[in-house]
Design a protein around this motif. Structure first.
Motif, PDB file in Angstrom:
ATOM      1  N   PHE A  78      65.213  53.535 -10.966  1.00 54.58           N
ATOM      2  CA  PHE A  78      64.079  52.712 -10.216  1.00 54.58           C
ATOM      3  C   PHE A  78      64.720  51.892  -8.960  1.00 54.58           C
ATOM      4  CE2 PHE A  78      61.459  48.905  -9.556  1.00 54.58           C
ATOM      5  CZ  PHE A  78      60.379  49.298  -9.507  1.00 54.58           C
ATOM      6  N   GLU A  79      65.832  51.033  -9.166  1.00 58.34           N
ATOM      7  CA  GLU A  79      66.294  50.293  -7.903  1.00 58.34           C
ATOM      8  C   GLU A  79      66.741  51.280  -6.849  1.00 58.34           C
ATOM      9  OE1 GLU A  79      70.187  47.176  -7.177  1.00 58.34           O
ATOM     10  OE2 GLU A  79      69.798  48.115  -9.305  1.00 58.34           O
ATOM     11  N   ARG A  80      67.179  52.373  -7.231  1.00 65.62           N
ATOM     12  CA  ARG A  80      67.611  53.253  -6.105  1.00 65.62           C
ATOM     13  C   ARG A  80      66.292  53.705  -5.360  1.00 65.62           C
ATOM     14  NH1 ARG A  80      67.421  58.192  -5.038  1.00 65.62           N
ATOM     15  NH2 ARG A  80      66.602  58.975  -7.064  1.00 65.62           N
ATOM     16  N   LYS A  81      65.375  54.061  -5.984  1.00 64.33           N
ATOM     17  CA  LYS A  81      64.131  54.669  -5.378  1.00 64.33           C
ATOM     18  C   LYS A  81      63.604  53.406  -4.561  1.00 64.33           C
ATOM     19  CE  LYS A  81      63.106  58.359  -8.680  1.00 64.33           C
ATOM     20  NZ  LYS A  81      61.935  58.748  -9.544  1.00 64.33           N
ATOM     21  N   LEU A  82      63.288  52.344  -5.065  1.00 68.46           N
ATOM     22  CA  LEU A  82      62.925  51.107  -4.512  1.00 68.46           C
ATOM     23  C   LEU A  82      63.579  50.620  -3.284  1.00 68.46           C
ATOM     24  CD1 LEU A  82      60.780  48.974  -4.697  1.00 68.46           C
ATOM     25  CD2 LEU A  82      62.057  47.688  -5.869  1.00 68.46           C
ATOM     26  N   LEU A  83      65.129  50.799  -3.310  1.00 74.26           N
ATOM     27  CA  LEU A  83      65.852  50.409  -2.159  1.00 74.26           C
ATOM     28  C   LEU A  83      65.598  51.439  -1.208  1.00 74.26           C
ATOM     29  CD1 LEU A  83      68.880  48.940  -3.699  1.00 74.26           C
ATOM     30  CD2 LEU A  83      67.150  47.739  -2.597  1.00 74.26           C
ATOM     31  N   LYS A 108      55.814  38.117  -1.887  1.00 74.87           N
ATOM     32  CA  LYS A 108      57.050  37.865  -2.363  1.00 74.87           C
ATOM     33  C   LYS A 108      57.089  38.489  -3.830  1.00 74.87           C
ATOM     34  CE  LYS A 108      60.094  34.256  -3.822  1.00 74.87           C
ATOM     35  NZ  LYS A 108      60.476  32.896  -3.622  1.00 74.87           N
ATOM     36  N   MET A 109      58.039  39.281  -3.998  1.00 73.22           N
ATOM     37  CA  MET A 109      58.310  39.935  -5.387  1.00 73.22           C
ATOM     38  C   MET A 109      59.476  39.746  -6.131  1.00 73.22           C
ATOM     39  SD  MET A 109      56.655  43.654  -4.244  1.00 73.22           S
ATOM     40  CE  MET A 109      58.252  44.512  -4.879  1.00 73.22           C
ATOM     41  N   THR A 110      59.462  39.651  -7.515  1.00 74.08           N
ATOM     42  CA  THR A 110      60.709  39.365  -8.158  1.00 74.08           C
ATOM     43  C   THR A 110      60.414  40.678  -9.433  1.00 74.08           C
ATOM     44  OG1 THR A 110      60.735  37.123  -7.851  1.00 74.08           O
ATOM     45  CG2 THR A 110      61.776  38.080  -9.930  1.00 74.08           C
ATOM     46  N   ILE A 111      61.466  41.487  -9.240  1.00 78.47           N
ATOM     47  CA  ILE A 111      61.538  42.455 -10.252  1.00 78.47           C
ATOM     48  C   ILE A 111      62.810  42.397 -11.009  1.00 78.47           C
ATOM     49  CG2 ILE A 111      61.834  45.100 -10.610  1.00 78.47           C
ATOM     50  CD1 ILE A 111      60.398  45.268  -7.823  1.00 78.47           C
ATOM     51  N   GLU A 112      62.638  42.323 -12.517  1.00 79.27           N
ATOM     52  CA  GLU A 112      63.731  42.266 -13.378  1.00 79.27           C
ATOM     53  C   GLU A 112      63.967  43.259 -14.449  1.00 79.27           C
ATOM     54  OE1 GLU A 112      63.677  38.046 -14.896  1.00 79.27           O
ATOM     55  OE2 GLU A 112      63.492  37.242 -13.224  1.00 79.27           O
ATOM     56  N   SER A 148      65.292  40.314   0.744  1.00 82.76           N
ATOM     57  CA  SER A 148      66.569  39.114   0.347  1.00 82.76           C
ATOM     58  C   SER A 148      66.746  39.367  -1.090  1.00 82.76           C
ATOM     59  CB  SER A 148      66.157  37.824   0.841  1.00 82.76           C
ATOM     60  OG  SER A 148      64.984  37.557   0.070  1.00 82.76           O
ATOM     61  N   VAL A 149      68.045  39.372  -1.571  1.00 79.38           N
ATOM     62  CA  VAL A 149      68.488  39.559  -2.843  1.00 79.38           C
ATOM     63  C   VAL A 149      69.139  38.313  -3.380  1.00 79.38           C
ATOM     64  CG1 VAL A 149      69.983  40.735  -4.225  1.00 79.38           C
ATOM     65  CG2 VAL A 149      68.906  42.066  -2.327  1.00 79.38           C
ATOM     66  N   ASP A 150      68.566  37.874  -4.550  1.00 79.50           N
ATOM     67  CA  ASP A 150      69.122  36.619  -4.983  1.00 79.50           C
ATOM     68  C   ASP A 150      70.380  36.843  -5.727  1.00 79.50           C
ATOM     69  OD1 ASP A 150      69.390  34.248  -6.518  1.00 79.50           O
ATOM     70  OD2 ASP A 150      68.213  34.715  -8.419  1.00 79.50           O
ATOM     71  N   THR A 151      71.472  36.296  -4.967  1.00 77.31           N
ATOM     72  CA  THR A 151      72.982  36.421  -5.685  1.00 77.31           C
ATOM     73  C   THR A 151      73.711  35.184  -6.162  1.00 77.31           C
ATOM     74  OG1 THR A 151      73.557  35.571  -3.252  1.00 77.31           O
ATOM     75  CG2 THR A 151      73.385  38.055  -3.587  1.00 77.31           C
TER      76      THR A 151
END
Length: 159
Positions: free
Chosen positions: A12-17, A2-6, A30-33
């Motif tokens: 970075f988000e584009r590459k990670l996704l 489990k990872m949390t990235i803030e 899963s994304v925290d909405t």
């Protein structure tokens, strides 16, 4: 795992996704909405003063529910503030302030006995979000930013 990235940049988000997409069959993403105080404060700051006042009437004064007739008596026509509220969530997604799938914090309630006439009877917020947004309003007041919606324009933060 489990990872949390803030605090990640848009790049970075584009590459990670993209990496997640390559391995989508083996991973669950899963994304925290959920609304946090930080997200709520940013949401409120992005609103024009009239819409922020509208939100305060629902959240603080109404404890998560305000009758539309009361709002009309206090504010006048509701279409200005409600349009601003409806645009704030998609703008926040575009700006990267919160993830896609984040629900609008304030929703309209229509008369269930008269479905053909869509006149709002109330505006509501879930009981889970009320304390979050109360805290955000307290932060705005503490920072010296008017939370009551008297003034012109928007206090929108630059991206």
């Amino acid at each position: 795992m489990k990872m949390t990235i803030e605090g990640a940049s848009a790049e970075f988000e584009r590459k990670l996704l993209a990496l997640f997409a390559e391995h989508r069959d083996e991973l669950t993403l899963s994304v925290d909405t959920e609304w946090t105080v930080e997200r709520a404060e940013r949401y409120l700051r992005s609103l024009p003063a009239g819409a922020r006042h509208f939100a305060k009437l629902v959240v603080v004064d109404g404890n998560g529910r305000a009758d539309a007739d009361r709002l009309r008596a206090e504010i006048g026509k509701l279409n200005g503030p409600t349009v601003a509220l409806s645009r704030a969530v998609p703008r926040g997604v575009r700006e990267g302030w919160w993830p896609e799938g984040t629900r609008a914090p304030i929703t309209v309630e229509y008369d269930p006995d008269n479905p053909s006439w869509q006149k709002a009877i109330a505006y509501t917020m879930t009981s889970d979000n009320v304390p979050v947004f109360r805290s955000a309003f307290a932060r705005l007041s503490f920072d010296g930013v008017p939370s009551a919606g008297h003034g012109q324009g928007s206090d929108e933060e630059p991206a």
